[in-house]
Scaffold this motif. Structure first.
Motif, short mmCIF file in Angstrom:
data_model
loop_
_atom_site.label_atom_id
_atom_site.label_comp_id
_atom_site.label_asym_id
_atom_site.label_seq_id
_atom_site.Cartn_x
_atom_site.Cartn_y
_atom_site.Cartn_z
N ALA A 15 0.41 5.50 3.66
CA ALA A 15 0.66 5.67 2.23
C ALA A 15 2.13 5.97 1.95
CB ALA A 15 -0.23 6.77 1.66
N ALA A 16 2.73 6.83 2.75
CA ALA A 16 4.14 7.18 2.55
C ALA A 16 5.03 5.97 2.74
CB ALA A 16 4.53 8.31 3.51
N TRP A 17 4.76 5.19 3.77
CA TRP A 17 5.58 4.00 4.05
C TRP A 17 5.46 2.96 2.94
CZ3 TRP A 17 3.92 -1.04 6.14
CH2 TRP A 17 5.01 -1.85 6.49
N MET A 18 4.27 2.84 2.36
CA MET A 18 4.05 1.83 1.33
C MET A 18 4.28 2.36 -0.07
SD MET A 18 0.80 -0.30 2.86
CE MET A 18 1.57 -1.92 2.80
N GLY A 19 4.60 3.65 -0.21
CA GLY A 19 4.79 4.22 -1.53
C GLY A 19 3.52 4.13 -2.36
N ALA A 20 2.38 4.42 -1.71
CA ALA A 20 1.08 4.19 -2.34
C ALA A 20 0.26 5.47 -2.42
CB ALA A 20 0.30 3.13 -1.57
N GLN A 21 -0.62 5.51 -3.42
CA GLN A 21 -1.67 6.52 -3.47
C GLN A 21 -2.85 5.98 -2.68
OE1 GLN A 21 -1.27 9.54 -5.09
NE2 GLN A 21 0.86 8.83 -5.32
N THR A 22 -3.67 6.87 -2.16
CA THR A 22 -4.81 6.39 -1.38
C THR A 22 -6.13 6.71 -2.03
OG1 THR A 22 -5.92 6.43 0.78
CG2 THR A 22 -4.82 8.47 0.08
N GLN A 23 -7.01 5.71 -2.10
CA GLN A 23 -8.37 5.89 -2.56
C GLN A 23 -9.34 5.87 -1.38
OE1 GLN A 23 -8.74 2.63 -5.42
NE2 GLN A 23 -8.15 4.00 -7.08
N VAL A 24 -8.77 5.78 -0.17
CA VAL A 24 -9.58 5.80 1.04
C VAL A 24 -9.70 7.24 1.50
CG1 VAL A 24 -9.82 4.92 3.39
CG2 VAL A 24 -8.70 3.52 1.64
N LEU A 25 -10.90 7.75 1.59
CA LEU A 25 -11.10 9.15 1.94
C LEU A 25 -10.86 9.42 3.42
CD1 LEU A 25 -14.31 9.97 -0.14
CD2 LEU A 25 -11.91 10.38 -0.73
N LYS A 26 -11.21 8.45 4.25
CA LYS A 26 -11.06 8.63 5.68
C LYS A 26 -10.91 7.26 6.34
CE LYS A 26 -13.33 10.64 9.76
NZ LYS A 26 -14.54 11.33 10.28
N ALA A 27 -10.04 7.20 7.33
CA ALA A 27 -9.85 5.94 8.06
C ALA A 27 -9.93 6.22 9.55
CB ALA A 27 -8.50 5.31 7.70
N THR A 28 -10.87 5.60 10.21
CA THR A 28 -11.02 5.74 11.65
C THR A 28 -10.07 4.76 12.34
OG1 THR A 28 -13.34 6.32 11.39
CG2 THR A 28 -12.63 5.60 13.59
N PRO A 29 -9.29 5.20 13.32
CA PRO A 29 -8.43 4.26 14.05
C PRO A 29 -9.25 3.10 14.61
CG PRO A 29 -7.90 6.52 14.65
CD PRO A 29 -9.14 6.58 13.81
N ARG A 30 -8.79 1.90 14.38
CA ARG A 30 -9.55 0.72 14.78
C ARG A 30 -8.64 -0.24 15.57
NH1 ARG A 30 -11.90 -1.42 9.31
NH2 ARG A 30 -13.05 -2.85 10.66
N LYS A 31 -9.09 -0.60 16.75
CA LYS A 31 -8.32 -1.49 17.61
C LYS A 31 -8.84 -2.92 17.58
CE LYS A 31 -6.40 -0.08 21.31
NZ LYS A 31 -6.11 0.40 22.68
N ASN A 32 -9.85 -3.17 16.75
CA ASN A 32 -10.43 -4.51 16.71
C ASN A 32 -11.07 -4.74 15.35
OD1 ASN A 32 -11.64 -6.98 17.23
ND2 ASN A 32 -13.32 -6.09 18.39
N MET A 33 -10.28 -5.25 14.41
CA MET A 33 -10.78 -5.52 13.06
C MET A 33 -10.97 -7.03 12.91
SD MET A 33 -8.67 -2.79 10.69
CE MET A 33 -7.04 -3.37 11.13
N ALA A 34 -12.19 -7.44 12.62
CA ALA A 34 -12.54 -8.85 12.58
C ALA A 34 -12.75 -9.32 11.14
CB ALA A 34 -13.81 -9.10 13.39
N PRO A 35 -12.59 -10.61 10.88
CA PRO A 35 -12.93 -11.14 9.56
C PRO A 35 -14.35 -10.79 9.17
CG PRO A 35 -11.76 -12.79 10.86
CD PRO A 35 -12.06 -11.65 11.79
N GLY A 36 -14.54 -10.50 7.90
CA GLY A 36 -15.85 -10.09 7.40
C GLY A 36 -16.01 -8.58 7.31
N GLU A 37 -15.11 -7.84 7.95
CA GLU A 37 -15.17 -6.38 7.91
C GLU A 37 -14.25 -5.84 6.82
OE1 GLU A 37 -15.98 -5.76 12.71
OE2 GLU A 37 -14.07 -5.14 11.83
N GLU A 38 -14.46 -4.58 6.44
CA GLU A 38 -13.59 -3.93 5.48
C GLU A 38 -12.31 -3.47 6.16
OE1 GLU A 38 -15.73 -0.79 3.47
OE2 GLU A 38 -16.06 -2.12 1.76
N ILE A 39 -11.18 -3.72 5.52
CA ILE A 39 -9.89 -3.28 6.04
C ILE A 39 -9.13 -2.57 4.93
CG2 ILE A 39 -9.79 -5.13 7.75
CD1 ILE A 39 -7.82 -6.60 5.91
N ILE A 40 -8.13 -1.80 5.30
CA ILE A 40 -7.30 -1.10 4.32
C ILE A 40 -6.31 -2.09 3.70
CG2 ILE A 40 -5.53 0.67 4.02
CD1 ILE A 40 -6.93 2.28 6.18
N VAL A 41 -6.21 -2.04 2.38
CA VAL A 41 -5.33 -2.94 1.63
C VAL A 41 -4.57 -2.11 0.60
CG1 VAL A 41 -5.26 -4.88 0.02
CG2 VAL A 41 -6.86 -4.91 1.94
#
Length: 205
Positions: A15-41
């Motif tokens: 959030a700090a790097w992107m100058g953004a507010q976050t609406q994501v309450l929690k993000a688990t570190p993910r080493k394998n994000m595939a199409p069709g899954e939810e990702i942070i945007v």
């Protein structure tokens, strides 16, 4: 192109790097994000939120007036502002630590991990849309923009995601199509590191 993504940073750092507010309450570190899954945007309003990676173009048609049937994971920079299938989409940023590509034949594929040489975060240019299922939920969805590859990744894939610098975020999110189009080009040569991915559990998220 990208094929799979990974993101393990803390939300506050993103959030700090992107100058953004976050609406994501929690993000688990993910080493394998595939199409069709939810990702942070990071959306056009500089809010970090979750979206489905892959746009279901319900109601959209191609240049011949035929329905677009396939799910769009990545959109080509050369046509993203011209195709009727992308009319009305918004722009966004997709923060990642890096992505994966594969080379070789089907039985002996080699997975490659691509990151920034300086260890920094990567922001892919993206487009977003909302899929409203009849009588069902509304799904926010995103696709990455791709372009010709830089010299760093040319040997492993013929396309790469459009990577934006922090000083380009405003232009991509809210600038004119002409100004945004000028950003859709390969990342500078010598800025990315490519290494064989040997420690990824491809069955786990």
């Amino acid at each position: 192109m990208p094929g799979r993504l990974f993101l393990t940073r803390d939300l506050k750092e993103i959030a700090a790097w992107m100058g953004a507010q976050t609406q994501v309450l929690k993000a688990t570190p993910r080493k394998n994000m595939a199409p069709g899954e939810e990702i942070i945007v990071c959306d056009a309003h500089r809010r970090l939120t979750l979206m489905r990676w892959g746009m279901i173009p319900v109601g959209r048609v191609n240049a011949r007036g035929r329905p677009v049937m396939e799910t769009i994971i990545n959109a080509r920079s050369e046509t993203v502002f011209d195709k009727s299938a992308f009319d009305g989409v918004a722009r966004a940023l997709i923060p990642v630590d890096g992505w994966y590509e594969w080379t070789g034949d089907k039985r002996k594929k080699t997975a490659w991990q691509i990151t920034r040489k300086d260890g920094g975060l990567i922001a892919f240019a993206g487009i977003t849309d909302r899929w409203e299922a009849p009588g069902g939920p509304v799904v926010n969805q995103v696709a990455a923009i791709t372009c010709e590859p830089s010299a760093d990744v040319r040997d492993i894939h013929h396309r790469m995601g459009v990577i934006l610098r922090a000083d380009q975020f405003d232009t991509w999110l809210s600038g004119s199509e002409e100004a945004a189009s000028a950003l859709m080009k390969p990342f500078a040569d010598g800025e990315l590191a490519v290494a064989e991915a040997t420690d990824v559990d491809w069955t786990a998220p």
